[in-house]
Design an enzyme around this catalytic site. Structure first.
Site, short mmCIF file in Angstrom:
data_model
loop_
_atom_site.label_atom_id
_atom_site.label_comp_id
_atom_site.label_asym_id
_atom_site.label_seq_id
_atom_site.Cartn_x
_atom_site.Cartn_y
_atom_site.Cartn_z
N ASP A 122 1.38 7.54 11.20
CA ASP A 122 1.01 6.06 10.88
C ASP A 122 1.67 4.74 11.71
O ASP A 122 1.65 3.48 11.65
CB ASP A 122 2.26 5.90 9.92
CG ASP A 122 1.96 4.44 9.45
OD1 ASP A 122 1.30 3.62 9.01
OD2 ASP A 122 3.34 4.64 8.52
N LYS A 135 1.81 6.42 4.11
CA LYS A 135 3.51 6.28 3.78
C LYS A 135 3.47 6.09 2.18
O LYS A 135 3.12 6.63 1.25
CB LYS A 135 2.54 4.75 3.81
CG LYS A 135 1.97 3.82 5.13
CD LYS A 135 1.34 2.87 4.70
CE LYS A 135 0.99 2.79 6.32
NZ LYS A 135 2.36 1.84 7.59
N ASP A 154 -4.60 0.89 5.68
CA ASP A 154 -4.28 1.89 6.34
C ASP A 154 -2.82 2.92 5.20
O ASP A 154 -1.84 2.48 4.68
CB ASP A 154 -2.92 1.17 7.13
CG ASP A 154 -1.57 1.98 7.73
OD1 ASP A 154 -2.73 3.22 8.33
OD2 ASP A 154 -1.08 1.03 8.40
N ARG A 166 -1.47 1.06 17.25
CA ARG A 166 -1.62 1.03 19.26
C ARG A 166 -2.22 1.65 19.90
O ARG A 166 -3.07 1.26 20.32
CB ARG A 166 -0.43 1.14 19.71
CG ARG A 166 0.71 2.12 18.78
CD ARG A 166 1.79 2.81 18.62
NE ARG A 166 2.12 1.76 17.88
CZ ARG A 166 3.76 1.75 18.08
NH1 ARG A 166 4.27 3.15 18.54
NH2 ARG A 166 3.83 1.23 16.74
N ASP A 187 -4.11 -5.05 7.04
CA ASP A 187 -4.32 -4.14 7.84
C ASP A 187 -4.63 -4.89 8.91
O ASP A 187 -4.53 -4.24 10.34
CB ASP A 187 -3.61 -2.83 8.22
CG ASP A 187 -3.10 -2.46 9.13
OD1 ASP A 187 -2.06 -3.05 9.12
OD2 ASP A 187 -2.21 -1.38 9.15
#
Length: 504
Positions: free
Chosen positions: A344, A274, A267, A348, A285
């Site tokens: 990011d 990030k 990620d 979900r 992740d």
């Protein structure tokens, strides 16, 4: 000494044996219990005396207390024994014996073949806790050309009746192997660990564990409408996958549970990039998917009667030329649309596809998802508890109790209805992050509310659902008790406990 053949957990042999402690290993671990005035050695005092050690004087000189996990190492080099470990067992509850087991594994003295009477008088739960913790504390992962030796190679638990101890030991071994698997998967560097690689591991594990497996590649994902998984994986040259694993169970009346694990194999944050420090550990992740896959690997060995289905949405979140942009609107499985305002907040999005599919197509009696979802969960709970959100009190209580028995703590969190309106979008059914203008904050709660939208809204028929946010507990910064630095395999133990307990 009579014993059953031991079982190997990642190179560590665990076995129960009946007979004298002396001669069972080159390091002996003797329990020490707290008591008024001075800690108590019990029968271990005779063993020490034969080795020329005054146990009572030693405990007094070292100001030992007998508290759980306290260890005093005594070099002896006599009668084939290199050292003796005096191990505090506290009140001898499973929690105390778990600390003792981890301490024994970490303090193996001058040898790596340990024999112990710590669990001689323990019940099945205590023996299982001790053995699991020892195996987990001895875990190691290395890609070095000259890996360090393990702190423990063999652990013999000397008990009066080895046959009676074996079922608890077998359960400990199956659980520890599953946790080791979850840690190994999360430790694997992302250069190797593509979504396709994860799918291949899942298929291999399914074949070994007697599970049915189905894999969607990028073409099948597009054909079947898994827009969330595709949107997250769009920026990577290594396309996404969705894996479904099915365990038939042995009792149709026992019910059907679906486990969903977030599987972001790396990620970067996508276009919402990030910072470097936030990216360094992002090979982990996919710890949620690793926990679910590892759980599935052990169901048959633990005799789980319930039907269990796993869904692993797998993607790499990269800022490529085709990456999803902030402001894009995506369509999830089942038709709901989401405005992506932060790429990011991708976990979900992949979970939403799997949850919607599970509700509509798999007919479960309960759904539990697990994900390294939000850094916000650590603000209130730190790094020792996972956040637990649930629409069913009975499901919540069962998971909390299973976590307590397995040594992993889950803390119930609220699904605050007032926060739902922060997910309102003017152009889609939902937005993927809370609207900061609403002023609610509570990022972990808002993320859970987003996921709940794909299960069923309040007042609508829905499946009992629970969500574990393991962003704080899925990775450890150092060794502590049975936890080793790096991925923890969190979730495997409560999952296996709850599923096996329900089958009892």
């Amino acid at each position: 000494m009579s014993s059953r053949a031991g079982s190997i957990v990642s190179g560590i042999e665990l076995r129960a044996a009946a007979g004298p402690l002396a001669g069972a290993g080159d390091v002996l671990a003797i329990p020490v219990s707290p008591a008024d005035g001075a800690p108590v050695l019990g029968r271990g005092a005779d063993v020490l005396a034969r080795l020329g050690v005054d146990g009572a004087a030693l405990l007094a000189a070292r100001e030992a207390t007998g508290k759980a996990g306290e260890v005093l190492e005594v070099p002896v080099a006599r009668d084939g024994v290199a050292a003796v470990l005096l191990v505090g067992v506290g009140d001898r509850t499973p929690a105390a014996l778990r600390k003792a087991g981890a301490a024994v594994a970490r303090r193996s003295g001058n040898g790596r073949d340990i024999a112990t009477t710590v669990v001689d008088s323990a019940d099945a739960e205590g023996l299982r806790a001790f053995a699991e913790a020892a195996a987990l504390a001895a875990y190691s992962f290395s890609r070095r050309s000259d890996p360090k030796p393990r702190p423990l190679e063999r652990l013999t638990m000397v008990v009066d009746r080895a046959e009676a101890a074996q079922p608890a030991l077998d359960a400990a071994i199956a659980t520890a192997e599953a946790v080791h698997l979850a840690r190994d998967l999360a430790q694997t560097p992302s250069l190797e660990k593509t979504p396709a690689w994860m799918a291949e591991q899942a298929q291999a594990i399914a074949a070994e564990a007697g599970l049915a497996a189905k894999v969607w590649d990028e073409s099948a994902l597009a054909a079947d409408g898994f827009g969330g998984v595709l949107a997250v994986g769009r920026g990577s040259s290594r396309p996404p996958r969705l894996v479904q694993l099915s365990y038939a169970g042995t009792d149709p009346a026992a019910g059907h549970v679906v486990l969903v694990g977030k599987g972001i194999t790396f990620d970067t944050g996508g276009l919402s990039l990030k910072p470097l420090d936030g990216m360094k550990a992002m090979k982990t992740d996919m710890a949620g998917a690793a926990a679910v896959l590892a759980t599935m690997s052990a169901l048959a060995r633990l005799g789980v009667r319930r039907k269990v289905t796993a869904l692993l949405p797998l993607a790499e979140n990269m800022p490529g030329a085709s990456a999803t942009r902030p402001g894009d609107v995506i369509r999830h499985w089942g038709g709901r649309t989401v405005e992506v305002l932060n790429t990011d907040a991708e976990g979900r999005l992949v979970l939403a596809d799997a949850l919607a599919y599970a509700v509509a197509r798999l007919a479960p009696d309960a759904i539990v998802d697990i994900a390294t979802l939000t850094g916000a969960v650590t603000l209130g709970l730190g790094r020792r508890h996972a956040g637990l959100y649930a629409t069913s009190r009975s499901l919540q209580d069962a998971l909390v109790a299973a976590g307590e028995r397995g040594g992993e703590r889950l803390w119930p969190m609220p699904l605050v209805e007032e926060y739902v309106d922060s997910l309102a979008s003017p152009v889609a059914d939902l937005r993927n992050i809370g609207d900061p203008d609403k002023g609610y904050s509570g990022g972990s709660i808002v993320a859970a509310l987003f996921l709940r939208e794909f299960i069923g809204r309040p007042g609508e028929p829905s499946v009992p659902w629970a969500h574990l946010d393991i962003a704080g507990v899925g990775r450890a910064d150092g060794d502590e008790d049975e936890i080793t630095k790096g991925p923890t395999g969190f979730g495997v133990r409560p999952f296996l406990r709850s599923l096996a307990d329900a089958a009892a």
